[in-house]
Design an enzyme around this catalytic site. Structure first.
Site, PDB file in Angstrom:
ATOM      1  N   ASN A  84      -8.948   0.773   8.659  1.00 18.44           N
ATOM      2  CA  ASN A  84      -9.101   1.285   7.304  1.00 18.44           C
ATOM      3  C   ASN A  84      -9.100   2.805   7.224  1.00 18.44           C
ATOM      4  O   ASN A  84      -8.611   3.381   6.252  1.00 18.44           O
ATOM      5  CB  ASN A  84     -10.410   0.751   6.707  1.00 18.44           C
ATOM      6  CG  ASN A  84     -10.841   1.512   5.476  1.00 18.44           C
ATOM      7  OD1 ASN A  84     -10.231   1.420   4.419  1.00 18.44           O
ATOM      8  ND2 ASN A  84     -11.900   2.305   5.609  1.00 18.44           N
ATOM      9  N   TYR A 150       1.869  11.308   4.590  1.00 22.77           N
ATOM     10  CA  TYR A 150       1.153  10.086   4.212  1.00 22.77           C
ATOM     11  C   TYR A 150       2.123   8.900   4.093  1.00 22.77           C
ATOM     12  O   TYR A 150       1.854   7.819   4.630  1.00 22.77           O
ATOM     13  CB  TYR A 150       0.418  10.311   2.891  1.00 22.77           C
ATOM     14  CG  TYR A 150      -0.470   9.166   2.469  1.00 22.77           C
ATOM     15  CD1 TYR A 150      -1.594   8.834   3.215  1.00 22.77           C
ATOM     16  CD2 TYR A 150      -0.210   8.434   1.319  1.00 22.77           C
ATOM     17  CE1 TYR A 150      -2.425   7.789   2.832  1.00 22.77           C
ATOM     18  CE2 TYR A 150      -1.034   7.393   0.928  1.00 22.77           C
ATOM     19  CZ  TYR A 150      -2.136   7.071   1.690  1.00 22.77           C
ATOM     20  OH  TYR A 150      -2.964   6.031   1.312  1.00 22.77           O
TER      21      TYR A 150
END
Length: 243
Positions: A84, A150
């Site tokens: 995560n 990203y």
């Protein structure tokens, strides 16, 4: 016995995932820079925490030699790994990105999930089952100005899951799952970014103003339901918003 190893567990979506697992009675080993004292007090026996800055290359060596990690794994019949922890920075066009920021993002967003997945795949034995969930993003599928690092790192997770699925390991199931847009500190960071660095800023401000962001708690609950479902791993790449 189901046990979960969760990175970035102390806040945001990670905290929502941790709570959803713990309230079901599943032991959690959380790995994050900071510990969550409140969560520890509430779930003392079922929660273990390792304080570690996963953006540092030495972190993986520490985990590989961790007796705490190996003891945690040993008694599990089914082991869950939820990758995560992640960074959205650096935000900005290519000529505004600092090398240090790029390295930290690649380390946390790609190297740690891939290395942890491989480590646990080597550790599981006998009838132990391993389920790996990469927390991906819609940015893995769509390019955004200012988000080249990203987007690239999340796309890497999607392709990793596809390739691991092709390995057809009998005791490993994997999925790279986009959880949707969630009201976390990362969203705050995006909204505070200069528009010259992230031209899509207004879209994210509108999502917040129109109450279109999911809460970390509800998203964590839905993600855990997905992870524990009988069909987990059928799709190597999926989107939680489809359910």
């Amino acid at each position: 016995m189901i046990k979960a190893i969760l990175t970035g567990h102390s806040k945001g979506l990670g905290l929502g995932i941790a709570r959803a697992l713990l309230k079901r009675g599943h032991a959690v080993l959380g790995i994050s820079r900071s510990q969550n004292t409140e969560l520890q007090q509430q779930y003392n026996e079922d929660l273990q925490q390792i304080s570690l800055d996963l953006t540092q290359p030495s972190a993986l060596e520490q985990l590989e030699s961790s007796t705490q990690l190996r003891k945690f794994i040993a008694s599990a019949t089914q082991l869950l790994l939820i990758n995560n922890a992640g960074l959205v920075s650096p935000i900005g066009p290519l000529n505004a990105q600092a090398n240090g920021d790029i390295s930290r993002s690649v380390q946390l967003n790609i190297t740690v999930p891939l290395a942890l997945s491989a480590l646990l795949a080597r550790e599981v034995q006998g009838n132990q089952q391993l389920r790996i969930l990469h927390v991906s993003s819609g940015a893995a599928q769509s390019a955004y100005p200012g988000w080249s690092v990203y987007c690239a790192t999340k796309a890497a997770l999607d392709m990793h899951a596809r390739a691991v699925q092709e390995d057809q390991l009998p005791n490993v199931a994997i999925c790279s799952l986009a959880p949707g847009v969630i009201d976390t500190a990362m969203q705050t960071q995006i909204r505070e970014t200069d528009e010259s660095l992230f031209p899509n800023k207004q879209r994210f401000i509108q999502l917040k103003n129109s109450n279109s962001l999911s809460s970390p708690e509800s998203s964590g609950e839905r993600l855990v339901q997905y992870l524990l479902s009988p069909n987990f791993g059928r799709l190597a790449v999926d989107d939680l918003r489809a359910y």
